[in-house]
Write a protein that holds these residues in place. Structure first.
Motif, PDB file in Angstrom:
ATOM      1  N   GLU A   6       0.823  -1.198   0.000  1.00 50.47           N
ATOM      2  CA  GLU A   6       0.000   0.000   0.000  1.00 50.47           C
ATOM      3  C   GLU A   6       0.865   1.259   0.000  1.00 50.47           C
ATOM      4  O   GLU A   6       2.008   1.237   0.474  1.00 50.47           O
ATOM      5  N   CYS A  22      -2.829   0.301  -3.907  1.00 48.64           N
ATOM      6  CA  CYS A  22      -2.368  -1.037  -3.546  1.00 48.64           C
ATOM      7  C   CYS A  22      -1.816  -1.672  -4.810  1.00 48.64           C
ATOM      8  O   CYS A  22      -2.567  -1.963  -5.738  1.00 48.64           O
ATOM      9  N   TRP A  36     -10.172  -3.393   0.946  1.00 47.84           N
ATOM     10  CA  TRP A  36      -9.481  -2.652   1.995  1.00 47.84           C
ATOM     11  C   TRP A  36     -10.157  -2.895   3.343  1.00 47.84           C
ATOM     12  O   TRP A  36     -11.391  -2.933   3.434  1.00 47.84           O
ATOM     13  N   ARG A  38      -9.473  -1.574   7.615  1.00 54.93           N
ATOM     14  CA  ARG A  38      -8.714  -0.614   8.412  1.00 54.93           C
ATOM     15  C   ARG A  38      -8.782  -0.993   9.877  1.00 54.93           C
ATOM     16  O   ARG A  38      -9.707  -1.683  10.318  1.00 54.93           O
ATOM     17  N   LEU A  81      -8.171   3.348  -3.294  1.00 51.45           N
ATOM     18  CA  LEU A  81      -9.240   3.730  -2.369  1.00 51.45           C
ATOM     19  C   LEU A  81      -9.228   5.251  -2.297  1.00 51.45           C
ATOM     20  O   LEU A  81      -8.285   5.846  -1.764  1.00 51.45           O
ATOM     21  N   TYR A  94      -4.582   1.372   7.130  1.00 49.87           N
ATOM     22  CA  TYR A  94      -5.404   0.810   6.061  1.00 49.87           C
ATOM     23  C   TYR A  94      -4.624  -0.305   5.375  1.00 49.87           C
ATOM     24  O   TYR A  94      -3.500  -0.091   4.901  1.00 49.87           O
ATOM     25  N   HIS A  95      -5.267  -1.478   5.317  1.00 47.08           N
ATOM     26  CA  HIS A  95      -4.649  -2.642   4.715  1.00 47.08           C
ATOM     27  C   HIS A  95      -5.348  -3.019   3.422  1.00 47.08           C
ATOM     28  O   HIS A  95      -6.589  -3.097   3.377  1.00 47.08           O
ATOM     29  N   CYS A  96      -4.559  -3.290   2.402  1.00 45.75           N
ATOM     30  CA  CYS A  96      -5.077  -3.850   1.160  1.00 45.75           C
ATOM     31  C   CYS A  96      -5.181  -5.355   1.339  1.00 45.75           C
ATOM     32  O   CYS A  96      -4.300  -5.973   1.969  1.00 45.75           O
TER      33      CYS A  96
END
Length: 126
Positions: A6, A22, A36, A38, A81, A94-96
């Motif tokens: 990311e 990402c 995504w 979070r 995003l 925030y994670h992909c």
């Protein structure tokens, strides 16, 4: 294994916009969705958005709809995003994610995703 990375996080003031990216190191099969999640400090991980779910569906968490959108560039192996009108409560990592949408889990469940990026931090000041 395909890796997810990311970028695009940072420190912004309330009302600002950010676009997270990402980038994947390769292509996933067509049955894989990209999304995504979070996680805010001291809180549980929560679903944000997903695209290419079963039937090509795109879903945004109800409480984010109207401010956040998700999109993808297949040629560049990148998912975005777009976050508008950011609020302090959007502060999180925030994670992909990527996962097989033909599995048994609902799209908002983190169990549906078997690939996770390390995350990018978003901080929104008031």
């Amino acid at each position: 294994q395909v890796q997810l990375v990311e970028s695009g996080g940072g420190l912004v003031q309330a009302g600002a916009s950010l676009r997270l990216s990402c980038k994947t190191s390769g292509r996933f099969p067509s049955n894989y969705a990209m999304g995504w999640f979070r996680q805010a400090p001291g809180k549980r991980r929560e679903f944000v958005a997903v695209t290419n779910w079963s039937g090509g569906g795109t879903y945004i968490a109800d409480y984010l709809r109207g401010r956040f959108t998700i999109s993808g560039d297949n040629a560049e192996n990148t998912t975005f995003l777009q976050m508008n009108d950011l609020r302090p409560e959007d502060t999180a990592i925030y994670h992909c994610v990527a996962g097989d949408h033909s599995g048994r889990y609902y799209y908002a469940s983190d169990r549906a995703y078997d690939h996770w990026g390390p995350g990018t931090r978003v901080t929104v000041s008031s």
